[in-house]
Structure formats: structure tokens, C-alpha cells
Design an enzyme around this catalytic site. Structure first.
Site, mmCIF file in Angstrom:
data_model
loop_
_atom_site.group_PDB
_atom_site.id
_atom_site.type_symbol
_atom_site.label_atom_id
_atom_site.label_comp_id
_atom_site.label_asym_id
_atom_site.label_seq_id
_atom_site.Cartn_x
_atom_site.Cartn_y
_atom_site.Cartn_z
ATOM 1 C CG ASP A 182 -1.720 1.307 1.303
ATOM 2 O OD1 ASP A 182 -2.514 1.561 0.384
ATOM 3 O OD2 ASP A 182 -1.531 2.059 2.269
ATOM 4 N NE ARG B 10 -4.579 5.039 -5.106
ATOM 5 C CZ ARG B 10 -5.169 5.053 -3.918
ATOM 6 N NH1 ARG B 10 -4.677 4.328 -2.919
ATOM 7 N NH2 ARG B 10 -6.236 5.787 -3.711
ATOM 8 C CB SER C 188 -5.462 2.502 0.176
ATOM 9 O OG SER C 188 -4.488 3.195 0.929
ATOM 10 C CE LYS D 48 -3.401 3.203 5.400
ATOM 11 N NZ LYS D 48 -3.542 3.263 3.926
#
Length: 437
Positions: free
Chosen positions: A161, A168, A183, A187
Site C-alpha cells: 500500500d 497513485r 488502501s 492497513k
């Protein structure tokens, strides 16, 4: 693995398999796939989207790219919270002590800020001596003993990520709901909690500008969480004006303490109370009215404030900040912003106010920027409040007198004042919940 084939298929709107997604995520994390190919795939996903199965597969692949934290040594009902970001958002600092006082366990990994203010870690580090770098053993010890800890995310969690988000950010593919959702949730799900609440902000100062977008993201986040066996809630809340009345790192610590001391008639506390109610209800099954009364009780009795002090002390900070705000970093100068005319405050655009706070030193333009932990804005008049000509709309804090003078004019221009009475927009737009699957 043929990355070009995957790019071509996704470019034409075809679904990728879990095996393909897993292999491309791992290949990119290990450096076997170049940035230019991953950029092309991300752009194809941006335009064509992903179905639920693909989004779940992407989330799973990012989780599996690094370590998972089981928190097995923590007893009791373990919860976590995430906000999609906003201005004047100190909810974690109020929510954590309340949950701890009510018997829940919050072991939260947070980040640093890039934008209008620092992140939760930066705010906490404005407390003298406080450390956000704890070992796993210390995290377990503190959560068991106090009910909460807040620490930095380790480099071993979701490295995919981190790498993909950086790409990104440089290829204008951030605002894709499948990519945002995977994303966030990778996490959160890499840490094994029992329940998760997500505060999805919508409006001027939020990533999602309208309620429909916010609902779509919230439903995607909740679907992912429940698929991974977490009891997952999403609150959709307004960010048309700053959530709190203080914007800036040490200023937001003060606002959080004031809330825990009983300043509960605020938009900030309304959001905190809703988030806490969702999590406590998941544990106890009590009705919302009963839970809300209990929330007010742990604040009124001082139990939540005591938990905040215990939490600060455990992480090496000075619990005396609760009684002496001068222990927090102070800006060298402050200046009031007088209203140019009388009336009622009709609009305080959150993003623009956040940018003023950032330019005064409260936030970062790049990750290498050094924060001025005492800088920021204290909003004195919020939307709906009456104001007389010349009366202070806000107080600005900073070290550069010239920057402060410039900021006064900017603030005066962005705050709209109406001759007619104005009512602030609702703070809560809805709640989405799905039982874990």
C-alpha cells in the site's frame, strides 16, 4: 504473469482474477514490475473500476504483502477507528479515553499528516515527552492496563500500500473508490481487532465532496470489513466547515482536553459520541439512549479525562498538560481576525481554512516540512453564530508576523457573513453497518 495482458483486459472493463491481482501486487512490491506498467494498470482501474471480488482480492493482497498484528495478548473487546481526513478533526483524542473508560480496548496505529495540519501522531508529539514509538510488548501492556495506546504504523504493515499510494499520488489515480477502500482497509485489517468504525467525511474539506460519493465509499469499506470477519460501521459526517474550533497540533490537544472536561455541546463531540455509541453497542447490545447517557457520565465523572492522563503518562508524556496548557508548544505571535461586517456566519469553507493553518506552519506541503506545533487557528464564530462588525471571527497563531497579517485578510475574505439568520448543516448524514460474514 503477463502484466500487459492484465492492463489490456482491465482497460476493456474485464475483471481480474484473485491470482492475477495477488501476483501483480507482490511483483510490484518486490520491484519486479516497473512503475510505468503499474501506473498503466492503476489508470485502467481508475477508469473501469473493480467489482467487489476484485476489491477484496486487492485488499487481501496488500495485507499479505507484509506482517499482520494479531494483538493476541490484549484481553477484552478490541476496536479500531479510522477517519478519511478532515480539518480540525481531533476525534481520536476524545474517543479513545471515552472508550477506555467504558471498558473497550483501542490499540490504534496512526499516521503523520500531509496537508492542513499534522496527523494524530504529530498532535500527540506536541505533548512534552510523549512517544508514539512503542514495542509490541508495550502496546499490549498499555492497552491492557489503560484501555488505549496510539502508536506509529510499523514499516512491516502493508508495504504494498505504501508503494502503490506513492505511485497513485504522482499519477492522479488517488480518487478511485476501489483503490481508496483497499488502501484504507488493508492497513486496518492487518491489525486483528474485533470491530472497526470508519468516519467517512463529506463536503468542502473532505476527499469526498458529496454525500452520494461518501455513501458509495462507506458501503465499499463496510463490505470489505465484514467479509474479513470484522464488525464494521461507517459514519458519514459533514466537513463543510472545520469539525473542531481549533486547527493545529497543540491547539487540537487543547480542544480534546476541553471536550473530556465537559465541553460536549459541539460538533466534535457529536461525532465522537456517535462513533463511540456504534462501537459500544456492538459490544454490549444496549440501546443507543442508554449508551449515550453512559458516555456523558464517564465525561462528567472525570473518568475519561483520567484515562487520557494515564495514556499520556504511559507513553512518556506529561499528564500535567491537562491543567497547564502552557506546557504545550506556543506560537510566538497571535492576531485576531475582525469581521468586516455584522450579521450571521453563513460559510466557513473547511479546505480553505485548513490551507491557511498549513501556511501558518500547522501542516506540511511535503513530508520533509517541519511543523510549527503551536501554529494554527482558533475559530471563535462558527456557521450560524451572530457576529458584530469588528468582532473577532478567529484568532490566528504563528511565528511570522507578515504571514499572520496576510492570513487575516485571507480569512476575512473566505468567511461569508449573511444579513439573515443561518442554520448550520447537519453533522451526521447516516450510518452504514453490516454484520461480519
Amino acid at each position: 504473469m503477463n502484466v500487459l495482458h492484465m492492463i489490456n483486459r482491465k482497460k476493456h472493463g474485464q475483471a481480474l482474477t484473485e491470482e492475477e491481482i495477488s501476483s501483480v501486487v507482490m511483483g510490484y512490491t518486490l520491484g519486479e514490475i516497473p512503475d510505468y506498467q503499474m501506473s498503466a494498470l492503476l489508470m485502467a482501474i481508475y477508469f473501469q473500476g473493480m467489482n467487489e471480488e476484485e476489491t477484496l482480492a486487492l485488499t487481501r493482497a496488500m495485507i499479505h504483502s507484509g506482517e499482520e498484528v494479531t494483538l493476541e495478548g490484549i484481553s477484552g473487546y478490541k476496536v479500531d477507528k479510522h477517519s478519511t481526513g478532515g480539518v480540525g478533526d481531533s476525534t481520536t483524542l476524545v474517543l479513545g479515553p471515552i472508550l477506555a473508560a467504558m471498558g473497550l480496548k483501542l490499540a490504534k496505529m496512526s499516521g503523520r499528516g500531509l496537508g492542513h495540519t499534522g496527523g494524530t501522531l504529530d498532535k500527540l508529539e506536541s505533548i512534552p515527552g510523549l512517544s508514539v514509538d512503542l514495542t509490541v510488548e508495550e502496546i499490549i501492556e498499555g492497552t491492557n492496563a489503560i484501555g488505549m495506546v496510539v502508536v506509529g504504523q510499523t514499516a512491516d504493515i502493508t508495504p504494498a500500500d505504501k508503494k502503490m499510494y506513492a505511485l497513485r499520488d504522482t499519477t492522479e489515480t488517488v480518487d478511485s473508490i476501489p483503490l481508496i477502500a483497499s488502501s484504507i482497509m488493508s492497513k486496518k485489517l492487518a491489525i486483528h481487532n474485533d470491530a472497526l468504525v470508519l468516519d467517512v467525511k463529506v463536503g468542502d474539506g473532505a476527499f469526498m465532496k458529496d454525500v452520494a460519493q461518501g455513501e458509495e465509499l462507506a458501503r465499499t469499506l463496510v463490505a470489505i470489513g465484514s467479509s474479513f470477519g470484522r464488525d464494521t460501521y461507517a459514519l458519514i459526517s459533514s466537513m463543510e466547515q472545520p469539525l473542531g474550533s481549533r486547527i493545529g497540533n497543540s491547539l487540537e490537544i487543547i480542544e480534546a482536553i476541553e471536550a473530556l472536561k465537559g465541553n460536549t455541546d459541539t460538533a466534535l463531540f457529536q461525532v465522537v459520541k456517535t462513533l463511540a455509541t456504534l462501537l459500544v453497542k456492538g459490544k454490549t447490545g444496549e440501546d443507543e439512549g442508554t449508551i449515550e447517557r453512559r458516555i456523558h457520565e464517564v465525561v462528567a465523572s472525570g473518568a475519561a479525562l483520567k484515562k487520557f492522563q494515564e495514556f499520556v503518562a504511559f507513553q512518556g508524556g506529561s499528564p500535567q498538560v491537562v491543567e497547564d496548557y502552557s506546557l504545550l508548544p506556543q506560537a510566538a505571535h497571535s492576531v485576531e481576525v475582525p469581521a468586516l461586517k455584522g450579521g450571521h456566519v453563513a460559510k466557513i469553507p473547511a479546505e480553505a481554512v485548513g490551507n491557511i493553518a498549513r501556511d501558518l506552519g500547522a501542516g506540511r506541503k511535503t513530508l520533509d516540512d517541519e511543523l510549527n506545533l503551536g501554529a494554527g487557528i482558533h475559530i471563535l464564530k462558527r456557521v450560524g453564530d451572530a457576529v458584530a462588525e469588528g468582532e473577532a471571527l478567529a484568532v490566528l497563531y504563528g511565528d511570522d508576523p507578515q504571514a499572520l497579517n496576510t492570513a487575516v485578510g485571507e480569512y476575512q475574505q473566505l468567511v461569508e457573513i449573511s444579513g439573515a439568520a443561518v442554520e448550520a448543516a447537519p453533522m451526521i448524514h447516516g450510518v452504514i453497518h453490516e454484520q461480519s460474514r
